[in-house]
Design an enzyme around this catalytic site. Structure first.
Site, mmCIF file in Angstrom:
data_model
loop_
_atom_site.group_PDB
_atom_site.id
_atom_site.type_symbol
_atom_site.label_atom_id
_atom_site.label_comp_id
_atom_site.label_asym_id
_atom_site.label_seq_id
_atom_site.Cartn_x
_atom_site.Cartn_y
_atom_site.Cartn_z
ATOM 1 N N ARG A 273 -8.273 7.275 -11.493
ATOM 2 C CA ARG A 273 -7.161 6.430 -11.955
ATOM 3 C C ARG A 273 -7.412 5.030 -11.411
ATOM 4 O O ARG A 273 -7.314 4.800 -10.219
ATOM 5 C CB ARG A 273 -5.865 7.078 -11.445
ATOM 6 C CG ARG A 273 -4.694 6.196 -11.208
ATOM 7 C CD ARG A 273 -3.419 7.026 -11.079
ATOM 8 N NE ARG A 273 -3.300 7.781 -9.822
ATOM 9 C CZ ARG A 273 -3.103 7.248 -8.631
ATOM 10 N NH1 ARG A 273 -3.080 5.945 -8.483
ATOM 11 N NH2 ARG A 273 -2.967 8.018 -7.561
ATOM 12 N N HIS A 277 -0.581 4.812 -9.086
ATOM 13 C CA HIS A 277 0.096 5.979 -9.676
ATOM 14 C C HIS A 277 1.053 5.537 -10.783
ATOM 15 O O HIS A 277 1.042 6.054 -11.893
ATOM 16 C CB HIS A 277 0.841 6.726 -8.562
ATOM 17 C CG HIS A 277 1.849 7.710 -9.034
ATOM 18 N ND1 HIS A 277 1.514 8.825 -9.771
ATOM 19 C CD2 HIS A 277 3.199 7.742 -8.886
ATOM 20 C CE1 HIS A 277 2.615 9.507 -10.043
ATOM 21 N NE2 HIS A 277 3.643 8.858 -9.533
ATOM 22 N N TYR A 286 -3.671 3.645 0.353
ATOM 23 C CA TYR A 286 -4.330 4.941 0.562
ATOM 24 C C TYR A 286 -5.753 5.020 0.034
ATOM 25 O O TYR A 286 -6.379 6.064 0.128
ATOM 26 C CB TYR A 286 -3.484 6.087 -0.026
ATOM 27 C CG TYR A 286 -3.084 5.926 -1.479
ATOM 28 C CD1 TYR A 286 -3.947 6.279 -2.508
ATOM 29 C CD2 TYR A 286 -1.820 5.437 -1.816
ATOM 30 C CE1 TYR A 286 -3.577 6.146 -3.829
ATOM 31 C CE2 TYR A 286 -1.436 5.300 -3.146
ATOM 32 C CZ TYR A 286 -2.310 5.652 -4.148
ATOM 33 O OH TYR A 286 -1.936 5.519 -5.450
#
Lengths: 383, 331
Positions: A273, A277, A286
């Site tokens: 991705r 998100h 992260y």
């Protein structure tokens, strides 16, 4: 002889663990040793150029769709958009392997697959725009509503495929999931039911490495997610999820196997991705920039363009045509979402039950009275 | 209903079995699925003989996973079938809660009516059978609190047949709660009797002093209490709700207004329970007709007790009569 004295038993029942041979030889179920790839391999030559160009066209339009939808969230025109930027190869291939009578069971990140399946691009965004839960007719489009609770749509795909098989109709269901979803109980139950019922269903896990922020290493200790298939007694396949012809081929094989009575398949597509998100997420918390940069080099749209040009299957004209189509779609999205949709508050009570209960009729009357009072107050002010 | 079983004496379990069989005979889209529903006929034998008559595809023994069972039923309903799911016991249905709440209850709404789910979820519920833990829960409030579900619970042999037929025929999902301790009670069953619609309460006993409002496993207890109350000089009516959702405000309020005193009785814990909702609704609608507050007699707010102690928990005749005595008769 006491109950515990086994000396007089010359044989033990066959059900004890290890006493019976495996019901299915696990070897053929094991996933590919390395992800299936087509781009950059001699296998590319065997593909129909028209199919490859169609994949490319859809990838380009899909990328633009993802970008424009993300921009619309920044303008407040979409409530939220979980982009599939970087996962377009999985999205368009999943749509393309299904026939008109087949069913797609998408998750919330699979809007592009829904669009690629033929659902109107604006109707597909209704949920994320926030004006209704589903903007398209699932029965007419053979596309289940975008599913938010993780993996809960997987057993629906199994049930639908099972019902279709009972009626001897050659319908296949394809459920789209993520790596995080494979930890859910519903994933396990769906795969187990599918294998036991031999339902014509394909599970596509888009492993993009993260469940929001949690990396796969903290999600699963399995050798690969595709290996999970073996425990259920179905084949697992591992594919490079950014290699569109490879995803198309692996999914296509699984769909046709299901259609011919071969039962379910679990496909793990390795992808990434490229965006956060959702627009509300901060992926820099992260994951490292270097990791993202490496995956940008393995971008499914760039890979496709590079390899098709290298094979002489793509020229400037086709590239320009795809780009123009993509821009036209983006312009349509901007124009449509520039204005607020007309919403009827009374529709809140329309589809709770086939017939409204007496209680809902009372509550609808209450809302109608509130709306009438608001209108009257506005008229008073204007007067 | 030419295929229906003739009039006979039947247990509630047999009536439920007959309802499933008749529904499956009349409509090929009706499919039963659940744990042990095949060769065994279910742990309570409600599906006895269905696999033999209709084949294992129409009465399917599933893997042991309640979310998977209900999730699979959703997909079957999306394809046009009319699944009847058996949950083996009340407390075993909880793994299916997400499928029930997030999908079964909402699918019609979230698809603007395009994907209704005509699923019946049968759940044996309640205590009083000496079951060890996790076999005696009264879980109706969880379901009644979820918009999009109908919640039906018969208390008689006739209603067990009629309401199960109505539930299977409904185009909406129905949580069909079977009072398991009444499974073996016998009565005459006429399957040809008109099927009662979902959503109508019925007066099981007329009275002139007060009304006991109840449903499911507590109905026989209330009828017994009404009989015992005669000795105290009270002539109690007993109202069987039969359906919790949609709630029959009309019948309940008509009876309460005519009598002025009401006690709600159910096995489930009282706090946040259906009795609280019923008492509130009655008070909101019938305040000027009430001679006393609407009282509740319910199970205690405790995890369901072990079988040797359950009789202390379950509402009994004495506890009901104590409540009736507190209905401010001195006024």
């Amino acid at each position: 002889m006491t109950v515990l004295d086994h000396r007089h038993h010359t044989s033990v029942p066959g059900w004890r663990p290890g006493a019976t041979a495996p019901r299915t030889d696990p070897a053929p179920l094991l996933p590919d040793a390395s992800p299936v790839r087509v781009l950059g391999t001699p296998a590319l030559e065997k593909y129909d150029p028209a199919l490859l160009r169609e994949l490319y066209r859809r990838l380009v339009v899909g990328r633009r769709y993802n970008q424009q939808a993300t921009v619309l969230t920044k303008q407040g025109r979409l409530a939220v958009y979980p982009a599939s930027t970087g996962q377009e190869a999985c999205q368009v291939a999943a749509a393309m392997v299904l026939g008109a009578g087949d069913w797609l069971f998408p998750s919330y990140r699979d809007t592009l697959a829904v669009v690629s399946r033929g659902v109107d691009p604006l109707e597909a965004l209704t949920l994320l725009r926030g004006n209704a839960h589903t903007g398209y007719d699932p029965r007419a489009t053979r596309t289940a509503p975008l599913c938010t609770p993780l993996a809960t749509q997987a057993p629906h795909a199994v049930g639908l495929a099972h019902a279709a098989r009972l009626s001897a109709e050659p319908v296949v269901a394809l459920a789209m999931l993520g790596d995080g979803g494979t930890s859910e109980g519903d994933f396990h139950e769906a795969l187990n039911f599918a294998a036991v019922l031999q339902a014509p269903v394909v599970f596509l896990v888009q492993n993009n490495g993260y469940a929001i922020s949690v990396p796969l290493t903290q999600q699963s200790a399995a050798p690969s997610l595709a290996h999970k298939a073996v425990g259920y007694g179905m084949p697992g396949r591992l594919v490079d999820g950014n290699d569109a012809p490879a995803v198309h081929a692996v999914l296509g094989e699984a769909v046709e196997r299901a259609r011919c009575g071969g039962g379910p398949t679990l496909v793990e597509a390795l992808t990434y991705r490229l965006e956060a998100h959702t627009n509300a997420d901060d992926a820099t918390r992260y994951r490292e920039d270097e990791e993202v940069a490496a995956w940008r080099e393995h971008d499914p749209v760039l890979l496709m363009e590079r390899h098709l040009r290298g094979a002489g299957l793509l020229d400037d004209l086709l590239v320009r045509q795809a780009s123009e189509e993509a821009e036209a779609l983006a312009a349509r999205m901007r124009a449509e979402f520039h204005s607020d949709a007309e919403l009827d508050p009374m529709s809140l009570f329309a589809h709770v039950y086939a017939e409204p209960t007496p209680q809902l009729r009372e509550q609808a009357a209450q809302l109608a009275a509130e709306l009438a009072a608001e209108l009257a107050a506005e008229a008073e002010v204007q007067h | 209903m030419s295929t229906a079983t003739p009039v006979r004496t039947s247990t509630m379990a047999q009536a439920l079995n007959a309802a499933l069989r008749d529904a499956m005979r009349e409509d090929r889209s009706v499919h039963v699925l659940g744990e042990d529903v095949g060769a065994l006929g279910g742990v309570f034998r409600i599906t006895d003989g269905l696999t033999a008559e209709f084949g294992r595809d129409r009465c399917l023994d599933t893997p042991l996973a309640e979310a998977g069972i209900l999730g699979t039923a959703i997909g079957m309903a999306m394809y046009g079938l009319r699944p009847v799911v058996e949950m083996q016991f009340d407390a075993f249905a909880y793994p299916a809660m997400e499928q029930l709440v997030s999908h079964v209850a909402k699918m019609r709404n979230r698809t603007a009516g395009k994907l209704p789910l005509p699923i019946t979820i049968r759940i044996p519920y309640g205590g009083g059978i000496g079951g060890v833990e996790h076999h005696s829960d009264s879980s109706e409030a969880y379901y009644a609190q979820t918009p999009g579900l109908h919640v039906v619970t018969p208390a008689t042999v006739g209603d067990a047949y009629g309401l199960l037929r109505a539930s299977i025929a409904s185009d909406d999902p129905v949580v069909f709660l079977e009072p398991k301790r009444l499974y073996w009670g016998k009565d005459s069953l006429d399957p040809a009797a008109p099927v009662e619609p979902i959503g109508r309460a019925v007066l099981r006993r007329t009275g002139s002093s007060a009304v006991l409002i109840t449903y499911g496993p507590s109905l026989p207890v209330c009828l017994e209490a009404a009989e015992a109350a005669k000795a105290e000089g009270w002539d109690l009516a007993v109202l069987d709700l039969r359906t919790l959702v949609p709630f029959d405000d009309e019948t309940v309020c008509r009876v309460v207004r005519s009598l002025g005193r009401a006690v709600v009785v159910h096995e489930a814990s009282g706090f946040g329970g259906t009795g609280a909702e019923i008492a509130a609704r009655v008070t909101e609608r019938c305040f000027h007709h009430l001679a006393a507050p609407v009282l509740r007699v319910t199970g205690f707010d405790i995890p369901y007790p072990p079988p040797m102690l359950e009789h202390h928990h379950l509402p009994g005749v004495d506890r009901i009569l104590d409540a009736v005595a507190r209905l401010q008769w001195e006024d």
